[in-house]
Design a protein around this motif. Structure first.
Motif, short mmCIF file in Angstrom:
data_model
loop_
_atom_site.label_atom_id
_atom_site.label_comp_id
_atom_site.label_asym_id
_atom_site.label_seq_id
_atom_site.Cartn_x
_atom_site.Cartn_y
_atom_site.Cartn_z
N GLU A 1 0.85 -1.19 0.00
CA GLU A 1 0.00 0.00 0.00
C GLU A 1 0.88 1.25 0.00
N GLU A 2 0.47 2.28 -0.72
CA GLU A 2 1.28 3.50 -0.87
C GLU A 2 1.64 4.13 0.48
N GLU A 3 0.71 4.17 1.40
CA GLU A 3 1.00 4.78 2.72
C GLU A 3 2.04 3.97 3.48
N ASP A 4 1.93 2.65 3.42
CA ASP A 4 2.93 1.78 4.06
C ASP A 4 4.30 1.95 3.41
N LYS A 5 4.29 2.11 2.09
CA LYS A 5 5.55 2.30 1.35
C LYS A 5 6.25 3.58 1.81
N LYS A 6 5.49 4.66 2.01
CA LYS A 6 6.07 5.93 2.49
C LYS A 6 6.71 5.75 3.86
N VAL A 7 6.04 5.04 4.74
CA VAL A 7 6.55 4.80 6.09
C VAL A 7 7.85 3.99 6.03
N MET A 8 7.84 2.94 5.21
CA MET A 8 9.01 2.07 5.09
C MET A 8 10.18 2.84 4.48
N ARG A 9 9.95 3.59 3.42
CA ARG A 9 11.03 4.36 2.77
C ARG A 9 11.62 5.40 3.72
N LYS A 10 10.77 6.05 4.50
CA LYS A 10 11.25 7.04 5.46
C LYS A 10 12.17 6.38 6.48
N ARG A 11 11.77 5.22 6.99
CA ARG A 11 12.58 4.50 7.97
C ARG A 11 13.91 4.05 7.34
N GLU A 12 13.85 3.57 6.11
CA GLU A 12 15.09 3.17 5.43
C GLU A 12 16.06 4.33 5.33
N GLU A 13 15.56 5.48 4.91
CA GLU A 13 16.43 6.65 4.75
C GLU A 13 17.01 7.10 6.09
N GLU A 14 16.23 7.04 7.17
CA GLU A 14 16.74 7.40 8.50
C GLU A 14 17.90 6.50 8.90
N ILE A 15 17.76 5.23 8.64
CA ILE A 15 18.79 4.26 9.01
C ILE A 15 20.03 4.43 8.14
N LEU A 16 19.84 4.51 6.84
CA LEU A 16 20.97 4.64 5.92
C LEU A 16 21.74 5.94 6.14
N GLU A 17 21.02 7.01 6.47
CA GLU A 17 21.66 8.30 6.71
C GLU A 17 22.61 8.23 7.91
N LYS A 18 22.24 7.48 8.93
CA LYS A 18 23.08 7.33 10.12
C LYS A 18 24.46 6.77 9.75
N PHE A 19 24.50 5.92 8.74
CA PHE A 19 25.75 5.29 8.31
C PHE A 19 26.32 5.97 7.05
N ASN A 20 25.76 7.12 6.72
CA ASN A 20 26.19 7.91 5.56
C ASN A 20 26.04 7.18 4.23
N TYR A 21 25.00 6.35 4.12
CA TYR A 21 24.68 5.69 2.86
C TYR A 21 23.51 6.43 2.23
N VAL A 22 23.77 7.64 1.78
CA VAL A 22 22.73 8.48 1.21
C VAL A 22 22.66 8.27 -0.30
N ARG A 23 21.51 8.62 -0.86
CA ARG A 23 21.34 8.52 -2.31
C ARG A 23 22.19 9.57 -3.00
N ASN A 24 22.70 9.22 -4.16
CA ASN A 24 23.45 10.19 -4.97
C ASN A 24 22.53 11.10 -5.72
#
Length: 154
Positions: free
Chosen positions: A131-154
């Motif tokens: 579901e689109e709303e669930d996808k937004k929640v999951m993507r936000k959490r992924e970005e929070e985690i990846l950012e902590k380890f400096n794995y940001v999108r180019n």
């Protein structure tokens, strides 16, 4: 505490396969999800690093999809949590797909590996993206985690 069992079904093991770093990454995800209670519990995770051919067979057998994919997660049943050990599940990652996707998206193999590991972990923890709303929640959490380890999108 996290017990991490890593199986390598690939010939070349990349330099970023530092088991301490992978353990730190997964532990951080658990801390993000469960807070301080993580320190009081034990967790078990099985991680397999494999090829497109092997993950395709798994995908066909368990998901009825005859194609390779980047990551597949199998959450363990709650009945498998015996005593103080919380059995998270199995994560299978295709390094072939990781390399293909990192090239396609223009970032490092390491960033893509940790993205799919994060994605697989979040599935084990109950996140979904159907579901689109669930996808937004999951993507936000992924970005929070990846950012902590400096794995940001180019």
């Amino acid at each position: 505490m996290l017990e991490l069992d890593i199986t390598y079904e690939i010939e070349k093991v990349d330099e970023f396969f530092d088991e301490d770093k992978i353990t730190e990454f997964v532990s951080f995800i658990l801390e993000k999800e469960f807070g301080d209670e993580v320190q009081e519990k034990e967790y078990y995770l099985s991680l397999m690093i494999t090829t497109n051919e092997a993950i395709r067979k798994i995908n066909r057998e368990y998901r009825d999809k005859d194609m390779p994919t980047d990551v597949i997660s199998f959450a363990y049943n709650e009945t498998e949590n015996i005593g103080p050990m919380n059995m998270l599940g199995d994560i299978v990652i295709s390094m072939d797909r990781v390399r293909e996707q990192s090239s396609e998206y223009g970032h490092s193999d390491e960033r893509e590996f940790y993205y799919v590991l994060c994605h697989g972990m979040l599935h084990l923890l109950g996140y979904d993206h159907i579901e689109e709303e669930d996808k937004k929640v999951m993507r936000k959490r992924e970005e929070e985690i990846l950012e902590k380890f400096n794995y940001v999108r180019n």
